[in-house]
Design a protein around this motif. Structure first.
Motif, PDB file in Angstrom:
ATOM      1  N   VAL A  96       0.804  -1.233   0.000  1.00  0.00           N
ATOM      2  CA  VAL A  96       0.000   0.000   0.000  1.00  0.00           C
ATOM      3  C   VAL A  96       0.837   1.283   0.000  1.00  0.00           C
ATOM      4  N   GLY A  97       2.101   1.208   0.420  1.00  0.00           N
ATOM      5  CA  GLY A  97       2.943   2.409   0.412  1.00  0.00           C
ATOM      6  C   GLY A  97       2.315   3.537   1.207  1.00  0.00           C
ATOM      7  N   THR A  98       2.183   4.716   0.579  1.00  0.00           N
ATOM      8  CA  THR A  98       1.584   5.879   1.261  1.00  0.00           C
ATOM      9  C   THR A  98       0.062   5.914   1.121  1.00  0.00           C
ATOM     10  N   GLY A  99      -0.512   4.877   0.499  1.00  0.00           N
ATOM     11  CA  GLY A  99      -1.971   4.813   0.357  1.00  0.00           C
ATOM     12  C   GLY A  99      -2.501   5.618  -0.813  1.00  0.00           C
ATOM     13  N   ASN A 100      -1.595   6.131  -1.650  1.00  0.00           N
ATOM     14  CA  ASN A 100      -2.057   7.005  -2.737  1.00  0.00           C
ATOM     15  C   ASN A 100      -2.875   6.246  -3.785  1.00  0.00           C
ATOM     16  N   LEU A 101      -2.371   5.082  -4.220  1.00  0.00           N
ATOM     17  CA  LEU A 101      -3.115   4.299  -5.220  1.00  0.00           C
ATOM     18  C   LEU A 101      -4.452   3.839  -4.632  1.00  0.00           C
ATOM     19  N   LEU A 102      -4.423   3.323  -3.405  1.00  0.00           N
ATOM     20  CA  LEU A 102      -5.646   2.797  -2.786  1.00  0.00           C
ATOM     21  C   LEU A 102      -6.711   3.884  -2.636  1.00  0.00           C
ATOM     22  N   THR A 103      -6.320   5.078  -2.147  1.00  0.00           N
ATOM     23  CA  THR A 103      -7.339   6.127  -1.953  1.00  0.00           C
ATOM     24  C   THR A 103      -7.790   6.722  -3.296  1.00  0.00           C
ATOM     25  N   THR A 104      -6.905   6.741  -4.286  1.00  0.00           N
ATOM     26  CA  THR A 104      -7.329   7.190  -5.637  1.00  0.00           C
ATOM     27  C   THR A 104      -8.419   6.260  -6.155  1.00  0.00           C
ATOM     28  N   VAL A 105      -8.176   4.957  -6.042  1.00  0.00           N
ATOM     29  CA  VAL A 105      -9.159   3.968  -6.527  1.00  0.00           C
ATOM     30  C   VAL A 105     -10.477   4.116  -5.757  1.00  0.00           C
ATOM     31  N   MET A 106     -10.381   4.280  -4.430  1.00  0.00           N
ATOM     32  CA  MET A 106     -11.608   4.431  -3.618  1.00  0.00           C
ATOM     33  C   MET A 106     -12.389   5.686  -4.016  1.00  0.00           C
ATOM     34  N   ASN A 107     -11.656   6.759  -4.337  1.00  0.00           N
ATOM     35  CA  ASN A 107     -12.322   8.009  -4.732  1.00  0.00           C
ATOM     36  C   ASN A 107     -12.997   7.916  -6.100  1.00  0.00           C
ATOM     37  N   HIS A 108     -12.676   6.860  -6.857  1.00  0.00           N
ATOM     38  CA  HIS A 108     -13.270   6.715  -8.202  1.00  0.00           C
ATOM     39  C   HIS A 108     -14.278   5.559  -8.289  1.00  0.00           C
ATOM     40  N   GLN A 109     -14.818   5.153  -7.141  1.00  0.00           N
ATOM     41  CA  GLN A 109     -15.882   4.139  -7.137  1.00  0.00           C
ATOM     42  C   GLN A 109     -17.218   4.869  -7.010  1.00  0.00           C
ATOM     43  N   ASN A 110     -17.977   4.898  -8.075  1.00  0.00           N
ATOM     44  CA  ASN A 110     -19.180   5.738  -8.123  1.00  0.00           C
ATOM     45  C   ASN A 110     -20.276   5.254  -7.183  1.00  0.00           C
ATOM     46  N   GLY A 111     -20.346   5.893  -6.016  1.00  0.00           N
ATOM     47  CA  GLY A 111     -21.422   5.579  -5.067  1.00  0.00           C
ATOM     48  C   GLY A 111     -21.323   4.205  -4.431  1.00  0.00           C
ATOM     49  N   LYS A 112     -20.174   3.532  -4.558  1.00  0.00           N
ATOM     50  CA  LYS A 112     -20.030   2.185  -3.970  1.00  0.00           C
ATOM     51  C   LYS A 112     -19.399   2.287  -2.577  1.00  0.00           C
ATOM     52  N   THR A 113     -19.675   1.285  -1.761  1.00  0.00           N
ATOM     53  CA  THR A 113     -19.061   1.216  -0.431  1.00  0.00           C
ATOM     54  C   THR A 113     -17.871   0.275  -0.510  1.00  0.00           C
ATOM     55  N   VAL A 114     -16.698   0.770  -0.105  1.00  0.00           N
ATOM     56  CA  VAL A 114     -15.483  -0.042  -0.204  1.00  0.00           C
ATOM     57  C   VAL A 114     -14.920  -0.303   1.197  1.00  0.00           C
ATOM     58  N   ASP A 115     -14.771  -1.584   1.515  1.00  0.00           N
ATOM     59  CA  ASP A 115     -14.143  -1.994   2.772  1.00  0.00           C
ATOM     60  C   ASP A 115     -12.694  -2.323   2.415  1.00  0.00           C
ATOM     61  N   ALA A 116     -11.741  -1.436   2.794  1.00  0.00           N
ATOM     62  CA  ALA A 116     -10.380  -1.553   2.274  1.00  0.00           C
ATOM     63  C   ALA A 116      -9.365  -1.985   3.319  1.00  0.00           C
ATOM     64  N   ASP A 158       7.069  -0.905   5.419  1.00  0.00           N
ATOM     65  CA  ASP A 158       7.813   0.302   5.810  1.00  0.00           C
ATOM     66  C   ASP A 158       7.024   1.131   6.827  1.00  0.00           C
ATOM     67  N   ASP A 159       7.610   1.341   7.995  1.00  0.00           N
ATOM     68  CA  ASP A 159       6.918   2.049   9.097  1.00  0.00           C
ATOM     69  C   ASP A 159       6.468   3.451   8.723  1.00  0.00           C
ATOM     70  N   LEU A 160       7.363   4.203   8.066  1.00  0.00           N
ATOM     71  CA  LEU A 160       7.038   5.604   7.751  1.00  0.00           C
ATOM     72  C   LEU A 160       5.957   5.683   6.673  1.00  0.00           C
ATOM     73  N   LEU A 161       6.084   4.841   5.646  1.00  0.00           N
ATOM     74  CA  LEU A 161       5.087   4.872   4.562  1.00  0.00           C
ATOM     75  C   LEU A 161       3.697   4.551   5.096  1.00  0.00           C
ATOM     76  N   ILE A 162       3.610   3.562   5.988  1.00  0.00           N
ATOM     77  CA  ILE A 162       2.274   3.190   6.478  1.00  0.00           C
ATOM     78  C   ILE A 162       1.708   4.275   7.396  1.00  0.00           C
ATOM     79  N   LYS A 163       2.584   5.004   8.072  1.00  0.00           N
ATOM     80  CA  LYS A 163       2.108   6.120   8.897  1.00  0.00           C
ATOM     81  C   LYS A 163       1.507   7.212   8.001  1.00  0.00           C
ATOM     82  N   LEU A 164       2.189   7.469   6.885  1.00  0.00           N
ATOM     83  CA  LEU A 164       1.677   8.455   5.919  1.00  0.00           C
ATOM     84  C   LEU A 164       0.365   7.967   5.299  1.00  0.00           C
TER      85      LEU A 164
END
Length: 328
Positions: free
Chosen positions: A125-145, A151-157
């Motif tokens: 997941v890294g900094t979560g950028n790809l995951l949150t981009t994908v979640m923001n482009h799900q039209n009206g769907k509920t996503v349990d992610a 990496d400690d720092l990346l997951i904190k971000l």
């Protein structure tokens, strides 16, 4: 000249991170995580700051009203600040999936996963950028992610990124090739970490382990992802173009033939990458299941430069038509 919401928020994140970096004597990315946490918690959490610094931070934070920003504004401004920090950081694993690719993966997930509510895993997941981009482009769907990252720092971000956007994501700070204690999910997305996996003992638990020497991490991530997706679930991987050209690729080919159906391969434009060797594609597979039939023909697309809106639009219409025809 009027500044955009993204610029406004980036400026605040950047200025407050700089203040904290100086006072705490830490890296920019660590300071960014600290200021992100302050913003989310609506208080200054660092106890060792001088009164003057606390006053300066308070003044900045009081001018901020998160409710007026969209999730994409929040994500993009945080992403800009992370990219600034990554330029200073020399760690090669600190890479971020470009926005245009994230939006494309978001579009594909929305089209292929035809459920109003579904579960989604990003095992790198890294900094979560790809995951949150994908979640923001799900039209009206509920996503349990779910996101997993070693990496400690990346997951904190990533956690701060998710909190600011109010995304309920469960994060696991671990090597994702160790056992993952999660339920099977409906879909997986991942910008696969490419290279050799150093832990040969762990790799021995995988069918895709190398016969000799180190195994490929990206092969093991594909196998781990298939283990954790439900039958008929979809997987969307960002892969190197030479995925099937290495000495270990016959094994991968055989493994995929037994466990999955290849739905499509979208070659990303070379203009997105430093050179041809670094070029990548989006690889779409589906885990085998009772109702799963192979498509008449896999979706094979060479994407044009993503700045050519009309051409990209044509391709997306073609993708949409293919999905209607093959997914009923």
């Amino acid at each position: 000249m009027k500044i955009t919401p993204v610029e406004e928020l980036f400026t605040l994140l950047n200025e407050t991170a700089d203040i904290l970096r100086e006072e705490l004597d830490c890296t920019y990315l660590e300071a960014l995580a600290e200021t992100g946490e302050n913003i989310f918690q609506e208080s200054i959490l660092q106890e060792e700051l001088s009164e003057l610094t606390i006053k300066r931070l308070k003044k900045s934070y009081e001018s901020l009203h998160l409710d007026k920003f969209t999730n994409e504004d929040l994500r993009k401004s945080f992403q800009l600040a992370i990219l600034k920090g990554m330029k200073e950081s020399v760690q090669p694993n600190h890479q971020m999936t470009p926005d245009s690719i994230g939006m494309l993966v978001g579009y594909l997930v929305d089209k292929f996963v035809q459920k109003d509510a579904f579960s989604l895993l990003d095992p790198a997941v890294g900094t979560g950028n790809l995951l949150t981009t994908v979640m923001n482009h799900q039209n009206g769907k509920t996503v349990d992610a779910i996101g997993s990252e070693v990496d400690d720092l990346l997951i904190k971000l990533a956690y701060i990124n998710a909190n600011m956007q109010k995304h309920p994501i469960r994060f696991f700070n671990q090597d994702s090739l160790e056992p993952l204690f999660i339920n099977e999910v409906d879909a997986v997305i991942s910008d696969l970490p490419v290279g050799y996996y150093p832990n040969d003992i762990r790799a021995a638990d995988y069918e895709l382990k190398a016969d000799e020497g180190h195994s490929y991490a990206h092969h093991l991530f594909i196998e781990q992802s298939l283990r954790h997706v439900k039958p008929s679930g979809y997987l969307f991987f960002i892969v190197p173009n030479g995925l099937f050209e290495s000495e270990q690729s016959p094994k991968l080919h055989e493994y995929l033939k037994n466990h999955a159906i290849i739905q499509g391969l979208l070659h990303l434009p070379l203009s997105l990458f430093k050179n041809e060797q670094a070029a990548k594609s989006i690889f779409i597979i589906q885990k085998k299941g009772k109702e799963v039939k192979p498509p008449k023909q896999a979706l094979l697309v060479n994407l044009p430069s993503l700045s050519k809106a009309n051409e990209v639009d044509k391709i997306l219409k073609q993708v949409s038509g293919w999905i209607k025809e093959n997914k009923g």
